[in-house]
Scaffold this motif. Structure first.
Motif, PDB file in Angstrom:
ATOM      1  N   ALA A 198       9.811   7.374   7.396  1.00 31.56           N
ATOM      2  CA  ALA A 198       8.424   6.947   7.590  1.00 31.56           C
ATOM      3  C   ALA A 198       7.850   6.319   6.330  1.00 31.56           C
ATOM      4  N   PHE A 199       8.051   6.963   5.187  1.00 34.67           N
ATOM      5  CA  PHE A 199       7.478   6.434   3.953  1.00 34.67           C
ATOM      6  C   PHE A 199       8.300   5.272   3.396  1.00 34.67           C
ATOM      7  N   GLY A 200       9.595   5.245   3.670  1.00 32.66           N
ATOM      8  CA  GLY A 200      10.389   4.082   3.281  1.00 32.66           C
ATOM      9  C   GLY A 200       9.949   2.840   4.030  1.00 32.66           C
ATOM     10  N   LEU A 201       9.702   2.991   5.332  1.00 34.85           N
ATOM     11  CA  LEU A 201       9.219   1.863   6.132  1.00 34.85           C
ATOM     12  C   LEU A 201       7.818   1.455   5.697  1.00 34.85           C
ATOM     13  N   SER A 202       6.947   2.433   5.425  1.00 33.35           N
ATOM     14  CA  SER A 202       5.585   2.099   5.005  1.00 33.35           C
ATOM     15  C   SER A 202       5.593   1.354   3.666  1.00 33.35           C
ATOM     16  N   ALA A 203       6.516   1.708   2.775  1.00 35.15           N
ATOM     17  CA  ALA A 203       6.605   1.024   1.484  1.00 35.15           C
ATOM     18  C   ALA A 203       6.982  -0.438   1.655  1.00 35.15           C
ATOM     19  N   ILE A 204       7.970  -0.708   2.491  1.00 28.42           N
ATOM     20  CA  ILE A 204       8.405  -2.090   2.654  1.00 28.42           C
ATOM     21  C   ILE A 204       7.366  -2.908   3.419  1.00 28.42           C
ATOM     22  N   VAL A 205       6.607  -2.257   4.305  1.00 23.98           N
ATOM     23  CA  VAL A 205       5.507  -2.951   4.989  1.00 23.98           C
ATOM     24  C   VAL A 205       4.429  -3.333   3.990  1.00 23.98           C
ATOM     25  N   LEU A 206       4.110  -2.424   3.064  1.00 22.84           N
ATOM     26  CA  LEU A 206       3.117  -2.728   2.028  1.00 22.84           C
ATOM     27  C   LEU A 206       3.571  -3.886   1.144  1.00 22.84           C
TER      28      LEU A 206
ATOM     29  N   VAL B 190       8.976  -9.670  -5.686  1.00 25.84           N
ATOM     30  CA  VAL B 190       9.381  -8.718  -6.705  1.00 25.84           C
ATOM     31  C   VAL B 190       8.159  -8.065  -7.345  1.00 25.84           C
ATOM     32  N   LEU B 191       7.125  -8.859  -7.615  1.00 31.16           N
ATOM     33  CA  LEU B 191       5.905  -8.311  -8.203  1.00 31.16           C
ATOM     34  C   LEU B 191       5.240  -7.320  -7.253  1.00 31.16           C
ATOM     35  N   ALA B 192       5.214  -7.665  -5.959  1.00 31.61           N
ATOM     36  CA  ALA B 192       4.670  -6.731  -4.971  1.00 31.61           C
ATOM     37  C   ALA B 192       5.499  -5.460  -4.932  1.00 31.61           C
ATOM     38  N   GLY B 193       6.825  -5.594  -5.051  1.00 32.74           N
ATOM     39  CA  GLY B 193       7.697  -4.426  -5.077  1.00 32.74           C
ATOM     40  C   GLY B 193       7.439  -3.542  -6.279  1.00 32.74           C
TER      41      GLY B 193
END
Length: 344
Positions: free
Chosen positions: A133-141, A158-161
């Motif tokens: 759940a949090f891995g998916l939410s991170a990549i969505v962000l 990369v900057l967003a990451g």
């Protein structure tokens, strides 16, 4: 068509050689450790259930090979293959060689989900669900921030990451601060460093289903990812549903990474380093580069894990070794990207 097939023939030969190298390395790894077993003896032990050897297999040998080392090696192979394939898929859909599960925040999001599950005392499947759940939410962000900042800028993702990774890193630190220092904090620290030391059959089965299913789906999508790597407009012209495909890849990658994180902690940089290696070996065509990444990733993490458990008297956390190798490679890829050699 014939010229294209001729061009792909050396790449396919390279993949076959990688498969052979992986098989030989896996058998060798089964015999390496504090209790060393010769290579040919390992083969005899593996074949013993169907073809008993002249010298009977001792209970110690059977226990070391089948109970202690085989689950660990299978987990290392699955985790390495899944992380490398995830990185290759992400780099294709975002047309950016700097992208990987570690760089775009999915690993840090899954890490926060895992530490939160440990803090709350959730069972293994609860940890897997939380990490997903949090891995998916991170990549969505990251994807949302990339669109807001500058979608056409190759460094924007990369900057967003970096932003999202820092945010979830702070949350991980907060969870560690709140954790019981006698029980849960040591478990979190050990888990976050990454290790297959606690590998067993149950954990292997837990990681196998998401990684195998997600990996097969990503491999099946590799020709569409190949078209998507040409650019959104060209992909749409050729009939590729760009946004649904991109979201499907994000979900599959999150599922694979979450499964790996749930059973062995955070193992960074594999998804960035290995696709770059595969691209050098077979070229940028995702139809062959993604299978090559899968096999190379399995081989890469298997070698790293073997070194981690045998180089010193105490086991070295995998996250340390993969970061020592991954960060220089990331710097090299960044330098090539700045020069315009994307390789995609």
């Amino acid at each position: 068509m014939s010229s294209e097939g001729a061009a792909r023939r050396p790449a396919r030969a390279t993949i076959v050689l990688l498969v052979i190298a992986l098989a030989v390395t896996a058998v060798a790894a089964l015999g390496i450790g504090r209790y060393d077993i010769p290579f040919l003896r390992v083969i005899a032990i593996l074949l013993a259930p169907v073809s008993p050897p002249d010298i009977a297999v001792t209970p110690m040998e059977a226990n070391v090979v089948f109970t202690v080392r085989l689950p660990r090696i299978l987990m290392a192979v699955l985790a390495g293959a899944g992380l490398a394939l995830s990185g290759a898929a992400l780099q294709g859909v975002f047309r950016n060689p700097l992208v990987g599960p570690q760089v775009v925040g999915v690993s840090s999001g899954a890490a926060f989900g895992g530490t939160l599950a440990i803090l709350l005392g959730l069972p293994r499947y609860g940890l897997l669900a939380s990490a997903f759940a949090f891995g998916l939410s991170a990549i969505v962000l990251v994807y949302a921030l990339n669109g807001i900042v500058a979608r056409r800028n190759i460094l924007a993702l990369v900057l967003a990451g970096v932003v999202v990774t820092g945010f979830f890193g702070a949350l991980v630190s907060l969870v560690q601060y709140l954790a019981d220092t006698e029980d849960k904090l040591p478990a979190m620290v050990f888990w976050l460093l990454g290790s297959f030391a606690t590998a067993n059959r149950d954990k292997f089965l837990l990681v196998a289903a998401p990684v195998v299913l997600g990996g097969l789906l990503l491999i099946g999508l590799r020709w569409r990812i190949n078209l998507l790597s040409m650019g959104d407009e060209d992909a749409r012209t050729l009939g590729v549903p760009v946004e649904p495909l991109r979201w499907l890849v994000l979900v599959l990658v999150s599922c694979i990474v979450a499964a790996q994180v749930a059973v062995s902690g955070v193992i960074g940089w594999v998804g960035l380093v290995v696709p770059h290696m595969a691209r050098l070996l077979v070229g940028p065509d995702h139809r062959v580069m993604m299978p090559a990444s899968l096999i190379t990733g399995a081989l890469y993490l298997l070698v790293i894990d073997t070194v981690a458990r045998t180089a010193t008297s105490t086991e070295i956390p995998l996250g340390i070794l993969t970061a020592l190798i991954g960060t220089p490679v990331f710097a090299l890829v960044l330098r090539q990207t700045q020069r315009g050699n994307h390789g995609l």
